[in-house]
Write a protein that holds these residues in place. Structure first.
Motif, mmCIF file in Angstrom:
data_model
loop_
_atom_site.group_PDB
_atom_site.id
_atom_site.type_symbol
_atom_site.label_atom_id
_atom_site.label_comp_id
_atom_site.label_asym_id
_atom_site.label_seq_id
_atom_site.Cartn_x
_atom_site.Cartn_y
_atom_site.Cartn_z
ATOM 1 N N THR A 192 0.830 -1.200 0.000
ATOM 2 C CA THR A 192 0.000 0.000 0.000
ATOM 3 C C THR A 192 0.868 1.255 0.000
ATOM 4 O OG1 THR A 192 -0.127 0.166 2.415
ATOM 5 C CG2 THR A 192 -1.709 -1.289 1.325
ATOM 6 N N TRP A 224 -9.848 4.995 2.241
ATOM 7 C CA TRP A 224 -9.625 3.552 2.221
ATOM 8 C C TRP A 224 -8.181 3.198 1.864
ATOM 9 C CZ3 TRP A 224 -13.897 5.340 -0.971
ATOM 10 C CH2 TRP A 224 -13.526 5.755 -2.247
ATOM 11 N N ILE A 225 -7.925 1.927 1.698
ATOM 12 C CA ILE A 225 -6.602 1.410 1.334
ATOM 13 C C ILE A 225 -6.280 1.837 -0.094
ATOM 14 C CG2 ILE A 225 -5.236 -0.681 0.978
ATOM 15 C CD1 ILE A 225 -7.351 -2.036 2.921
ATOM 16 N N GLU A 226 -5.100 2.424 -0.293
ATOM 17 C CA GLU A 226 -4.697 2.839 -1.642
ATOM 18 C C GLU A 226 -3.448 2.076 -2.073
ATOM 19 O OE1 GLU A 226 -6.293 4.357 -3.757
ATOM 20 O OE2 GLU A 226 -7.371 6.108 -3.001
ATOM 21 N N VAL A 227 -3.462 1.640 -3.319
ATOM 22 C CA VAL A 227 -2.342 0.904 -3.909
ATOM 23 C C VAL A 227 -1.980 1.575 -5.223
ATOM 24 C CG1 VAL A 227 -1.600 -1.291 -4.908
ATOM 25 C CG2 VAL A 227 -3.022 -1.276 -2.840
ATOM 26 N N ASP A 241 1.045 3.428 2.210
ATOM 27 C CA ASP A 241 1.640 3.670 3.525
ATOM 28 C C ASP A 241 2.583 2.547 3.942
ATOM 29 O OD1 ASP A 241 -0.266 1.757 3.924
ATOM 30 O OD2 ASP A 241 -1.396 2.848 5.454
ATOM 31 N N GLU A 287 -14.477 -3.346 2.994
ATOM 32 C CA GLU A 287 -13.235 -2.644 2.683
ATOM 33 C C GLU A 287 -13.199 -2.265 1.200
ATOM 34 O OE1 GLU A 287 -11.033 -1.682 4.729
ATOM 35 O OE2 GLU A 287 -11.220 -2.942 6.522
ATOM 36 N N ARG A 304 2.317 -0.848 3.922
ATOM 37 C CA ARG A 304 1.861 -2.140 4.437
ATOM 38 C C ARG A 304 1.846 -3.187 3.335
ATOM 39 N NH1 ARG A 304 -3.857 -1.322 6.740
ATOM 40 N NH2 ARG A 304 -3.916 0.323 5.133
ATOM 41 N N MET A 325 -10.291 -1.174 -1.722
ATOM 42 C CA MET A 325 -8.875 -1.047 -2.062
ATOM 43 C C MET A 325 -8.776 -0.310 -3.395
ATOM 44 S SD MET A 325 -5.865 -3.912 -2.087
ATOM 45 C CE MET A 325 -6.593 -4.966 -3.338
ATOM 46 N N LEU A 346 -0.212 -6.417 2.149
ATOM 47 C CA LEU A 346 -1.495 -7.066 2.359
ATOM 48 C C LEU A 346 -1.673 -8.200 1.357
ATOM 49 C CD1 LEU A 346 -3.815 -3.935 2.820
ATOM 50 C CD2 LEU A 346 -2.860 -5.396 4.610
ATOM 51 N N ASN A 354 2.044 -5.095 -7.214
ATOM 52 C CA ASN A 354 0.852 -4.265 -7.369
ATOM 53 C C ASN A 354 0.292 -4.371 -8.779
ATOM 54 O OD1 ASN A 354 1.390 -3.559 -4.767
ATOM 55 N ND2 ASN A 354 1.866 -1.414 -5.180
#
Length: 415
Positions: free
Chosen positions: A262, A353-356, A264, A309, A266, A311, A268, A365
């Protein structure tokens, strides 16, 4: 993994079609404004993912004319691009001109250098007058839209930002503002399909990229209508193999495993979302994303606390942030679907939310978009708590996600 399967299906299709042996073909161009030393490039378009590979170049020797003779072992799909020896190509709203060439074809192309990507093909599949009319009308519509983009850039160079914004608005909203012309193109396309019940090579090639989101039953039904010759052709075999590969991503199938990093930092995996609903949202600065983004936010806000969630998948948030920061804060910047795109982009760069990001040093990715065959914007994939695919497509997949979440997490309330 599907990524390996796609490579295999392309190799297999190439191998089975090579037995006929190479045959000659020619391309002759009459393009007013071409100058000696200009280059006309033909890159092969590798379907289904629309990737470019080297094809052949033609260096112009006589003003306004070019010619090329080559050989083909099977039908081929090319993208023609223009590279002037001096100066730049005039902006026209397109990045190239696709063409289908089959062994033995004598293809012609006629037009002007300023509007080369709206030139008219002749010969081969383009000998069909009905197809020629479809493409002529599409090209004429595209030319008008492209003129607004060209005028926009001219006005920006002249620092006439007010008039430039108006041209930009006309370009972005062109298809919304010209529904009658758009409907005419759709009618011509529909009639062309209706009048060729056994299919054509043009229709076959056009269908292949869309298989990434076409329901498998529908894809098979369409394929069954094609003539035996088309089904056994190079692109027919590619269609069949890709169609069967896509069956593994049909609704109800287990979603492939994945790992992402991600923004930040992380790491996942699919397993991290076990027991939750996960909506993959491929977004960017396209009209579709601009129009639907706030509804994705509303859905997230409503159901996140209950195990939902999102993404987000985008090329580069930093690029979008820079575009946002470059827009004037004291006046609106219209875009397709909104009177002012600036607040829309402000919300986009601050998604909760989670950003990739896909343009990173993390190949895993990009691999996620490949294994789920995520193409185009906005694109959605909804996985259920058991990891199975519940929806996968463009806007329809989001509507399906809303319906499913309303039923399962919202107590069955209406959409």
């Amino acid at each position: 993994m599907l990524r390996t399967l796609f490579i295999g299906l392309l190799a297999a299709a190439c191998g089975t079609a090579a037995a006929a042996g190479p045959q000659k073909f020619t391309v002759d161009g009459r393009i007013d404004g071409l100058q000696p030393g200009d280059t006309i490039r033909f890159e092969t378009i590798q379907l289904p993912r629309w990737q470019y590979l080297p094809g052949f170049d033609v260096v112009v020797k006589k003003p306004g004319r070019f010619s090329y003779k080559g050989t083909l072992e099977h039908d081929q799909y090319y993208m023609m691009t223009y590279h002037p020896k001096t100066g730049k190509i005039r902006k026209n709203g397109r990045a190239g001109k696709p063409v289908i060439i089959t062994p033995g074809d004598r293809i012609t192309v006629a037009g002007t250098a300023d509007e080369i990507y709206y030139s008219a093909w002749g010969g081969g599949v383009y000998s069909d007058p009905e197809l020629a009319e479809v493409l002529r009308v599409e090209d004429s519509l595209g030319q008008v839209r492209g003129s607004y983009l060209r005028r926009y850039e001219e006005l920006m160079e002249q620092k006439d930002t007010l008039a430039a914004r108006e041209c930009g608005k006309k370009f972005n909203l062109f298809y919304d503002d010209n529904r009658a012309a758009v409907d005419r193109v759709r009618t011509l396309n529909r009639n062309y399909r209706k009048n060729h019940p056994d299919g054509t090579l043009y229709l076959l090639v056009e269908e292949i990229p869309g298989l990434s989101y076409t329901p498998v039953d529908k894809a098979r039904a369409t394929f069954d209508t094609y003539s035996e010759a088309l089904r056994e052709s190079y692109f027919g075999q590619l269609y069949a193999r890709y169609m069967e590969a896509m069956a593994r991503l049909a609704v109800g199938q287990p979603g492939p495993d994945f790992t992402v990093t991600t923004v930040d930092g992380r790491t996942l995996t699919k397993a991290d979302f076990r027991g939750k609903y996960l909506l993959m949202y491929h977004w960017g600065m396209c009209p579709g994303s601009i129009a639907i983004d706030r509804y994705v936010r509303e859905l997230y806000d409503e159901y996140h606390a209950q195990g939902f969630e999102v993404m987000g998948l985008t090329q580069s948030i930093d690029v979008i942030r820079k575009v946002y920061e470059s827009l004037p804060a004291d006046r609106p910047t219209p875009a397709s679907g909104t009177d002012d795109i600036r607040p829309v982009l402000a919300r986009m760069v601050e998604h909760p939310w989670i950003e990739v990001e896909l343009e990173t040093d993390h190949p895993e990715n990009q691999a996620l978009t490949e294994v789920y065959v995520i193409q185009g914007l906005p694109f959605f994939v909804l996985l259920g708590p058991d990891g199975k695919i519940l929806a996968r497509e463009f806007h329809q997949a989001f509507r399906d996600a809303v319906r499913i979440l309303n039923r399962e997490l919202g107590g069955g309330k209406d959409e």
